[in-house]
Design a protein around this motif. Structure first.
Motif, short mmCIF file in Angstrom:
data_model
loop_
_atom_site.label_atom_id
_atom_site.label_comp_id
_atom_site.label_asym_id
_atom_site.label_seq_id
_atom_site.Cartn_x
_atom_site.Cartn_y
_atom_site.Cartn_z
N LEU A 122 0.82 -1.21 0.00
CA LEU A 122 0.00 0.00 0.00
C LEU A 122 0.85 1.26 0.00
O LEU A 122 0.49 2.26 -0.62
CB LEU A 122 -0.95 -0.01 1.20
N ARG A 123 2.01 1.22 0.68
CA ARG A 123 2.90 2.39 0.63
C ARG A 123 3.42 2.62 -0.77
O ARG A 123 3.58 3.76 -1.22
CB ARG A 123 4.07 2.19 1.61
N ARG A 124 3.68 1.53 -1.51
CA ARG A 124 4.17 1.69 -2.88
C ARG A 124 3.09 2.29 -3.77
O ARG A 124 3.39 3.09 -4.66
CB ARG A 124 4.63 0.34 -3.44
N VAL A 125 1.84 1.93 -3.54
CA VAL A 125 0.74 2.52 -4.31
C VAL A 125 0.68 4.02 -4.05
O VAL A 125 0.51 4.83 -4.97
CB VAL A 125 -0.60 1.84 -3.94
N ARG A 127 3.15 5.98 -3.04
CA ARG A 127 4.32 6.63 -3.65
C ARG A 127 4.13 6.79 -5.15
O ARG A 127 4.50 7.82 -5.71
CB ARG A 127 5.58 5.81 -3.36
N ALA A 128 3.55 5.77 -5.78
CA ALA A 128 3.33 5.84 -7.23
C ALA A 128 2.36 6.97 -7.57
O ALA A 128 2.55 7.70 -8.55
CB ALA A 128 2.80 4.51 -7.75
N GLY A 149 5.66 9.00 -14.55
CA GLY A 149 4.36 9.65 -14.35
C GLY A 149 3.20 8.79 -14.79
O GLY A 149 2.22 8.59 -14.06
N THR A 150 3.29 8.24 -16.00
CA THR A 150 2.21 7.40 -16.53
C THR A 150 2.43 5.93 -16.23
O THR A 150 1.55 5.11 -16.45
CB THR A 150 2.09 7.57 -18.05
N ARG A 151 3.65 5.59 -15.74
CA ARG A 151 4.04 4.22 -15.44
C ARG A 151 3.95 3.32 -16.68
O ARG A 151 3.55 2.17 -16.61
CB ARG A 151 3.20 3.64 -14.29
N ARG A 152 4.37 3.89 -17.80
CA ARG A 152 4.40 3.13 -19.05
C ARG A 152 5.84 2.79 -19.41
O ARG A 152 6.75 3.59 -19.18
CB ARG A 152 3.75 3.94 -20.18
N PHE A 167 7.45 -2.63 -12.41
CA PHE A 167 7.79 -1.27 -12.85
C PHE A 167 8.68 -0.58 -11.82
O PHE A 167 9.68 0.05 -12.16
CB PHE A 167 6.53 -0.44 -13.09
N ASP A 168 8.31 -0.71 -10.54
CA ASP A 168 9.11 -0.08 -9.49
C ASP A 168 10.53 -0.64 -9.46
O ASP A 168 11.50 0.10 -9.24
CB ASP A 168 8.45 -0.28 -8.13
#
Length: 236
Positions: A122-125, A127-128, A149-152, A167-168
């Motif tokens: 949940l912390r990673r969500v 941060r994203a 930004g778009t995580r693409r 992705f992270d």
């Protein structure tokens, strides 16, 4: 306990009632709202109705298995998923990561570790989401491009579908391309784990995600430094 935590909803999907109830009880004690399902079809239906913030998902379920549950839930709405498996088999773990799971735990596990993994997801969500608001610059390493930004992610002109954790992990490596990052550092920065997680389970978590990531962006891009960690290399 924070109001942010209290507002979070966890969906526990486990056909063994004693395990399901134990997980639900511990998560409620930590301030989560908890919904419970005991088979594949009811899990998918419940996820659609309650829109959970995180899903704890057993692999072996009646109706259809956890992998199919994960596929259907992720197709409807991206949500962090912690897979629970009785088998410590790398092939099974890679399949789970491939259908959209963010992390996994092998039974038997401690409730303390479950809570820590859920909190880290949940912390990673969060941060994203914060990173998306900042509109950071696109990172390019050879023909690989990542847009935080778009995580693409793209390789050349081809889009690459990555799970949030993948992705992270790739972003962490890309920010210091060519440099070797230790497993311990990756665990801290990607999984939000502290020094207490220096275990064989933690090592397998990093290695399994790297293997899944290589299958998507090309094995030659991620160099292994045995006994140390991994580096992202520039490939045209």
């Amino acid at each position: 306990m924070t109001s942010r935590t209290a507002a979070r909803t966890a969906l526990v999907v486990e056909d063994e009632r004693t395990i399901n109830d134990a997980l639900a009880q511990r998560l409620r004690a930590e301030g989560y709202t908890v919904e419970q399902a005991f088979d594949g079809p009811s899990a998918v239906d419940l996820a659609a109705r309650v829109s959970p913030d995180v899903v704890l998902l057993d692999v072996m379920l009646p109706g259809f298995d956890g992998l199919e549950v994960c596929r259907r839930i992720q197709a409807a709405r991206p949500v962090p998923v912690l897979m629970l498996t009785a088998r410590d088999d790398e092939a099974d773990l890679l399949v789970g990561l491939g259908v959209g799971a963010d992390d996994y735990l092998t039974k038997p596990f401690s409730m303390r570790e479950v809570v820590a993994r859920v909190s880290a997801l949940l912390r990673r969500v969060e941060r994203a989401a914060a990173l998306a608001d900042e509109r950071p610059a696109v990172i390019r390493v050879g023909s690989l491009s990542l847009d935080p930004g778009t995580r693409r992610t793209t390789v050349g002109d081809a889009a690459v579908h990555l799970t949030p954790t993948e992705f992270d992990l790739l972003l962490c490596l890309a920010r210091e391309a060519g440099q070797v990052l230790s497993r311990e550092r990756l665990l801290r920065e990607v999984w939000d784990w502290g020094d207490a997680w220096g275990s064989a389970s933690a090592t397998r978590t990093v290695d399994s995600h790297v293997k899944a990531l290589r299958s998507k962006v090309g094995a030659e891009r991620i160099r292994t430094v045995h006994g140390v960690g991994y580096a992202l290399e520039e490939v045209g």
